[in-house]
Scaffold this active site. Structure first.
Site: not given
Length: 120
Positions: A46, A97
């Site tokens: 991610s 993220h």
């Protein structure tokens, strides 16, 4: 998110894209390891995927001529959905993220600074 990679690879070149993608993913996981507890889960790509979003956000902000208006809107929507889904889903590694996205934005800045550097 699969559709983000080929465009970035065409812009950067295969070698730079690989280096870019791995750097964003590694930075996201390293920073997670350093600032989260030892029991915090940090697996997956991610950070690298958000690195691609950071790259495209740079294009939307600084290199508008490289994307159509509709593609710029799609990138912003992807970014908003990604951030919201991460914030609303328990157990999501938001550290990776954010770090991946910031790394992608900054690496894009460096990549374009190098491309625009005058040749001697």
């Amino acid at each position: 998110m699969f559709s983000l990679g080929p465009g970035a690879e065409r812009i950067l070149s295969s070698y730079k894209f690989l280096l870019f993608y791995l750097t964003c993913g590694l930075l996201g996981n390293i920073v997670t390891f350093l600032i989260q507890s030892s029991f915090y889960s940090h697996v997956g790509a991610s950070g690298a995927i958000f690195g691609l979003l950071g790259f495209y956000l740079y294009l939307v902000i600084k290199q508008k001529h490289m994307l159509s208006q509709s593609n710029q809107q799609i990138i912003v929507v992807f970014l908003i959905i990604g951030l919201l889904s991460g914030l609303l889903t328990p157990g999501t590694n938001n550290t990776a993220h954010f770090v991946g996205g910031i790394a992608g934005f900054l690496l894009a800045f460096l990549a374009f600074k190098q491309k625009n550097k005058p040749q001697i």
